[in-house]
Design an enzyme around this catalytic site. Sequence first.
Site, short mmCIF file in Angstrom:
data_model
loop_
_atom_site.label_atom_id
_atom_site.label_comp_id
_atom_site.label_asym_id
_atom_site.label_seq_id
_atom_site.Cartn_x
_atom_site.Cartn_y
_atom_site.Cartn_z
N LYS A 1 1.01 -1.22 0.22
CA LYS A 1 -0.17 0.02 -0.02
C LYS A 1 1.05 1.20 -0.24
CE LYS A 1 -4.00 2.08 2.69
NZ LYS A 1 -4.79 1.91 3.80
N SER B 1 -9.68 1.67 3.38
CA SER B 1 -8.83 2.40 2.59
C SER B 1 -8.00 1.63 1.61
CB SER B 1 -8.06 3.61 3.18
OG SER B 1 -7.18 2.84 3.84
N SER C 1 -9.50 -0.86 7.62
CA SER C 1 -9.06 -0.63 6.24
C SER C 1 -8.21 -1.76 5.50
CB SER C 1 -8.35 0.61 6.34
OG SER C 1 -8.98 1.70 6.42
#
Length: 492
Positions: free
Chosen positions: A80, A155, A179
């Site tokens: 990420k 997210s 997330s």
Amino acid sequence: MTELCDRTASELAPALASGELTAVEITESCLARIDAVEERVKAFLTVTPDVARERAAALDEYRSIGADQTALAGIPLAVKDVFTTQGIRTTAASKILESYVPPYDATAWSRASGDGAVLVGKTNCDEFAMGSSNENSAFGPVHNPWDLETVPGGSSGGSAASVAAGEAVWALGSDTGGSVRQPSALCGVVGLKPTYGRVSRSGLIAFASSLDTVGTFTRNVRDAAVLLSSIAGRDPRDATSLDEPRRDFAEGIEGGVEGLRVGVLADTFGEGVQPGVRDRVRTAVDAFERLGARVDEVSLPHAASALSAYYLIAPSEASSNLARYDGVRYGYRVEGATDSIAMMTQTRGAGFGAEVKRRIMLGTYALSAGYYEAYYGQAQKVRTLIIRDYEAAFADHDVLVSPTSPTTAFALGEKVDDPFAMYLNDVFTIPANLAGVPAISLPCGLDDGLPVGLQLTAPVLAESDLLRAAHAVESALAFDPTPPIVREAAGT
């Protein structure tokens, strides 16, 4: 025949060790899948084919001379874009960090890299990890591989989508209010949020420091245990990392659930939960009973207040953490400002997106003189009550069960104008972050063609029990984690 990029790390590692496969072959399979689907999925902000090929070739050379290698060596990993990666752009999906190239590696990535993981790219996410749909990225949304017109969740939606679509075998993400688990549920993969402090946050771009947790995305529970074994452990660069030694979390994962005490969170099956989600999770609960677990209902009396407490605590910490992005020290800076105050104001106004600004303003207000005790102080008291709720529940239960998300993936744009409706997607995941306990989401079936997530939660530092229970029910449910875009790319 299953493509290499669609196999699990636990399947690939023995084939690498025996010489049946090479790291280059697996890496090329993932890069080919990226070429085939990325234009539609948009899981990555930066793809690193040259870095991946060079690393894979080096690992094959080491292996050819008999050098010992770990279970991660030669397996493609996506990270990420909130983890710093030395020499590789790290944006947090924000315009304000669009050109930022860090001089150091985040500890989680550094440990995975040290064990031989092959970086294929940095994944898209909500800006500074703020969002539940991955529509807040400054570089555009990610699309769910199961239905390209729906969100992947947020997210860490890019990490979840990359694993679901076969663009990476596994991935790293961050979980502040769900997330990792929520996008895992919406994309049909396994998402693990360890105990707060189990994995170092050093190098993780901060959102809410008392909640941020490094997590993993994999295709099965065993891979989650293997990846956690690599990245966990005390780190002197993070004062909040726990003084726990690194260990093998895959050990004992086949132990089954005979006699395990499973508590079903009855309050999570009520109004607002999609009927198909409720049915698939109930089927998973039945599986626990068939496997010999003791199942009964339990409640967390203050969980209904968790969402409100979270949306005071997290924005308050975010308003402090994001104060550093002012155009002075690093990142984006507007041109032509007449003085330093104007420069900072205009830089933050132009550099941050709407959701980040909303949370900074909310947090600044909650921390302001005269309101601190009324808002932030009260929220922290609620947090204490939720921690006590978990302690009481775990006195009689080893794991707690609930849906991960109240719904399956929703349409892109459906909730962007209603922040409160968007926040409700994290209603079942947020309590675990407030309490710091570990939790995992695994797919438990489909509803109208979209994956449903089952969430298991365990006491602090009980990841071994959590993974053992998740592995048992995963084996019983036998979910096929292959979305339509993968079948299309593989020609099946």
